[in-house]
Design a protein around this motif. Structure first.
Motif, PDB file in Angstrom:
ATOM      1  N   UNK A  67       0.812  -1.216   0.000  1.00 21.15           N
ATOM      2  CA  UNK A  67       0.000   0.000   0.000  1.00 21.15           C
ATOM      3  C   UNK A  67       0.848   1.270   0.000  1.00 21.15           C
ATOM      4  N   UNK A  68       2.068   1.197   0.515  1.00 25.07           N
ATOM      5  CA  UNK A  68       2.949   2.379   0.519  1.00 25.07           C
ATOM      6  C   UNK A  68       3.366   2.749  -0.911  1.00 25.07           C
ATOM      7  N   UNK A  69       3.643   1.753  -1.730  1.00 22.31           N
ATOM      8  CA  UNK A  69       3.984   1.994  -3.131  1.00 22.31           C
ATOM      9  C   UNK A  69       2.793   2.589  -3.870  1.00 22.31           C
ATOM     10  N   UNK A  70       1.610   2.035  -3.644  1.00 24.17           N
ATOM     11  CA  UNK A  70       0.388   2.552  -4.275  1.00 24.17           C
ATOM     12  C   UNK A  70       0.127   3.982  -3.826  1.00 24.17           C
ATOM     13  N   UNK A  71       0.334   4.281  -2.554  1.00 25.28           N
ATOM     14  CA  UNK A  71       0.129   5.634  -2.039  1.00 25.28           C
ATOM     15  C   UNK A  71       1.117   6.616  -2.670  1.00 25.28           C
ATOM     16  N   UNK A  72       2.360   6.208  -2.838  1.00 27.77           N
ATOM     17  CA  UNK A  72       3.362   7.071  -3.463  1.00 27.77           C
ATOM     18  C   UNK A  72       2.998   7.389  -4.911  1.00 27.77           C
ATOM     19  N   UNK A  73       2.674   6.369  -5.679  1.00 27.66           N
ATOM     20  CA  UNK A  73       2.318   6.559  -7.084  1.00 27.66           C
ATOM     21  C   UNK A  73       1.037   7.390  -7.193  1.00 27.66           C
ATOM     22  N   UNK A  74       0.041   7.101  -6.358  1.00 29.44           N
ATOM     23  CA  UNK A  74      -1.201   7.868  -6.379  1.00 29.44           C
ATOM     24  C   UNK A  74      -0.952   9.332  -6.024  1.00 29.44           C
ATOM     25  N   UNK A  75      -0.083   9.582  -5.080  1.00 30.48           N
ATOM     26  CA  UNK A  75       0.260  10.951  -4.708  1.00 30.48           C
ATOM     27  C   UNK A  75       0.944  11.700  -5.837  1.00 30.48           C
ATOM     28  N   UNK A  76       1.861  11.028  -6.534  1.00 31.17           N
ATOM     29  CA  UNK A  76       2.528  11.657  -7.665  1.00 31.17           C
ATOM     30  C   UNK A  76       1.558  11.977  -8.801  1.00 31.17           C
ATOM     31  N   UNK A  77       0.713  11.018  -9.135  1.00 33.23           N
ATOM     32  CA  UNK A  77      -0.271  11.227 -10.205  1.00 33.23           C
ATOM     33  C   UNK A  77      -1.258  12.324  -9.805  1.00 33.23           C
ATOM     34  N   UNK A  78      -1.683  12.332  -8.572  1.00 30.16           N
ATOM     35  CA  UNK A  78      -2.603  13.359  -8.097  1.00 30.16           C
ATOM     36  C   UNK A  78      -1.995  14.747  -8.122  1.00 30.16           C
ATOM     37  N   UNK A  79      -0.738  14.861  -7.730  1.00 22.39           N
ATOM     38  CA  UNK A  79      -0.048  16.150  -7.751  1.00 22.39           C
ATOM     39  C   UNK A  79       0.101  16.668  -9.172  1.00 22.39           C
ATOM     40  N   UNK A  80       0.462  15.800 -10.089  1.00 28.12           N
ATOM     41  CA  UNK A  80       0.578  16.197 -11.492  1.00 28.12           C
ATOM     42  C   UNK A  80      -0.788  16.619 -12.030  1.00 28.12           C
TER      43      UNK A  80
END
Length: 73
Positions: free
Chosen positions: A7-20
């Motif tokens: 879930x930490x990897x998913x949270x990181x990727x989701x955060x990056x995509x959301x920020x972009x």
């Protein structure tokens, strides 16, 4: 160093995509979906300017190349 898994990897990727996505929305998406606001701003900024007077090199003012001339029949 701990690896990001689960879930930490998913949270990181989701955060990056959301920020972009949040950064792109006001720059690209909003002007495409609501052009009226930007057209009004442009009209106010160009008020009192004749395009023929400021056209460089006595070039013809842009016209629609696909606008067909009406034939007289």
């Amino acid at each position: 160093m701990a690896l990001l898994v689960g879930w930490r990897y998913v949270a990181l990727i989701s955060g990056l995509v959301g920020t972009i996505g949040l950064a792109i929305y006001p720059i690209i998406i909003d002007p495409m979906t609501n052009p009226d606001k930007y057209k009004k701003i442009q009209e106010n900024a160009r008020q009192g300017i004749r395009q023929e007077d400021i056209q460089p090199g006595n070039m013809k003012v842009w016209s629609d190349p696909f606008d067909r001339k009406k034939s007289s029949q």
